[in-house]
Design a protein around this motif. Structure first.
Motif, PDB file in Angstrom:
ATOM      1  N   LEU A  85       3.803  -6.539   6.446  1.00  0.00           N
ATOM      2  CA  LEU A  85       5.035  -6.176   5.731  1.00  0.00           C
ATOM      3  C   LEU A  85       6.097  -5.671   6.707  1.00  0.00           C
ATOM      4  O   LEU A  85       7.267  -6.062   6.622  1.00  0.00           O
ATOM      5  CB  LEU A  85       4.724  -5.129   4.649  1.00  0.00           C
ATOM      6  N   SER A 115       0.301  -7.734  -9.682  1.00  0.00           N
ATOM      7  CA  SER A 115       0.981  -6.502  -9.278  1.00  0.00           C
ATOM      8  C   SER A 115       1.467  -5.759 -10.510  1.00  0.00           C
ATOM      9  O   SER A 115       1.911  -6.385 -11.465  1.00  0.00           O
ATOM     10  CB  SER A 115       2.228  -6.858  -8.469  1.00  0.00           C
ATOM     11  N   ASP A 121       2.285  -3.876  -5.068  1.00  0.00           N
ATOM     12  CA  ASP A 121       1.517  -3.359  -3.938  1.00  0.00           C
ATOM     13  C   ASP A 121       1.008  -4.460  -3.019  1.00  0.00           C
ATOM     14  O   ASP A 121       0.237  -4.189  -2.123  1.00  0.00           O
ATOM     15  CB  ASP A 121       0.342  -2.524  -4.447  1.00  0.00           C
ATOM     16  N   THR A 125       4.733  -9.775  -2.648  1.00  0.00           N
ATOM     17  CA  THR A 125       5.700  -9.260  -3.620  1.00  0.00           C
ATOM     18  C   THR A 125       6.678  -8.309  -2.935  1.00  0.00           C
ATOM     19  O   THR A 125       7.889  -8.345  -3.185  1.00  0.00           O
ATOM     20  CB  THR A 125       4.959  -8.534  -4.767  1.00  0.00           C
ATOM     21  N   LEU A 126       6.151  -7.471  -2.058  1.00  0.00           N
ATOM     22  CA  LEU A 126       7.012  -6.502  -1.372  1.00  0.00           C
ATOM     23  C   LEU A 126       7.969  -7.199  -0.405  1.00  0.00           C
ATOM     24  O   LEU A 126       9.121  -6.797  -0.259  1.00  0.00           O
ATOM     25  CB  LEU A 126       6.153  -5.463  -0.645  1.00  0.00           C
ATOM     26  N   GLN A 129      10.646  -8.745  -2.468  1.00  0.00           N
ATOM     27  CA  GLN A 129      11.566  -7.697  -2.926  1.00  0.00           C
ATOM     28  C   GLN A 129      12.582  -7.357  -1.820  1.00  0.00           C
ATOM     29  O   GLN A 129      13.776  -7.246  -2.077  1.00  0.00           O
ATOM     30  CB  GLN A 129      10.743  -6.462  -3.269  1.00  0.00           C
TER      31      GLN A 129
END
Ligand SMILES: NC(=O)c1ccc[n+]([C@@H]2O[C@H](COP(=O)([O-])OP(=O)(O)OC[C@H]3O[C@@H](n4cnc5c(N)ncnc54)[C@H](OP(=O)(O)O)[C@@H]3O)[C@@H](O)[C@H]2O)c1
Length: 273
Positions: A85, A115, A121, A125-126, A129
């Motif tokens: 990430l 999620s 999490d 997805t993060l 985002q």
């Protein structure tokens, strides 16, 4: 002039996408981003410019993204999702600074559904985002589980013994090979789907299971291969797969490729020869 960069271009998916791009547009419009320029001579020999892109080295990113209009960020292969990430965020920040117009990102199919919407999490997805918050136009290429996982199922043994033995469970798969995913990614990178933001779940349109796999092995072997579940079978792959959604399907992959997905029999051939 649109200039496209593919990161992770020395990797398996990245090099397939480069190969596709090379047959579709002049090489002058393509730039390969690689962690190790020394290992990229095969790319340079094709007339493609190579730039150093190391997700851990922000300075390399600023220089590398200069003049890039469409950037495909291939997700990091680091084993720690927190590191991944942070790496992806470095790339996103540098892309914004460099004025990249459109970013594409390879995530994982249907990972959103696993999620909590209020508190995502998972790394994909993060990352998505962070991309949405960056203000760049985006395309999310959410890839199915690569078909490679069949490589640990003992297919060669099944062909000779006549038995495909798997761990018990209601396993169903939307898996496809990288060549199909690379073809879809190529169309998206080229902007064939039009301007604006896009989100694709790149999976097979129908699932298959271990009985289907045994049928395919029967065809290949020219003699019966039956599927049997056995709770003595222990492999990390089952624990890994149980955390994923490998069974939801979408028509996005076929739509983007403009052709049906590669049949299961053809996809598994590399794992039985
Ligand atoms: N959908 C699935 O089933 C599935 C399965 C496995 C992986 N994945 C994800 O999909 C990605 C692409 O798959 P693949 O088959 O092409 O994997 P791959 O062959 O391992 O390629 C990954 C690429 O990422 C590059 N990379 C890793 N860390 C980097 C860093 N810090 N900075 C710049 N580049 C870095 C690697 O560079 P080097 O060549 O220098 O090592 C390599 O070129 C993987 O990285 C992983 O995130 C998906």
């Amino acid at each position: 002039m649109t200039t496209i960069m593919i990161t992770g271009a020395n990797g398996q998916l990245g090099s397939l996408i480069l190969e596709n791009l090379r047959s579709r547009i002049p090489v002058g419009h393509i730039i390969a981003g690689v962690r190790s320029v020394e290992q990229a001579s095969f790319i340079r020999e094709q007339g493609i410019e190579v730039r150093k892109v190391d997700y851990d080295v922000p300075e390399s990113l600023n220089e590398a993204f200069d003049g890039i209009s469409r950037l495909l960020l291939i997700s990091s292969s680091h084993t720690d999702d927190n590191v991944r990430l942070a790496q992806h965020k470095r790339v996103i920040d540098a892309a914004v600074r460099s004025g990249v117009g459109h970013i594409l990102y390879t995530g994982f199919a249907f990972s959103q559904q696993r999620s909590d919407p209020g508190k995502p999490d998972n790394v994909h997805t993060l990352t998505e985002q962070a991309i949405m918050e960056s203000g760049m136009e985006y395309t999310f290429l959410r890839n199915a589980l690569y078909i490679d996982f069949v490589g640990v199922l003992g297919l060669k043994e099944a062909l000779s013994s006549g038995e495909l033995v798997t761990a018990p469970g209601e396993w169903r798969f939307n898996s496809v090979g990288r060549r199909d995913l690379a073809l879809a990614a190529t169309a998206a990178v080229l902007g064939e789907d039009g301007a604006g933001n896009h989100i694709y779940e790149l999976t097979a349109p129908q699932t298959w299971d271990f009985d289907d796999l045994a049928e395919v092995l029967t065809e290949v072997a020219g003699k019966p291969v039956v599927h049997r579940q056995d709770d003595g079978i222990q492999h990390w792959i089952y624990a890994f797969m149980s955390k994923l959604d490998t069974s939801s399907t979408s028509g996005d992959l076929e739509r983007l490729m403009g052709r049906p997905v590669t049949p299961l029999k053809d996809s598994i051939l590399p794992f039985i020869v």
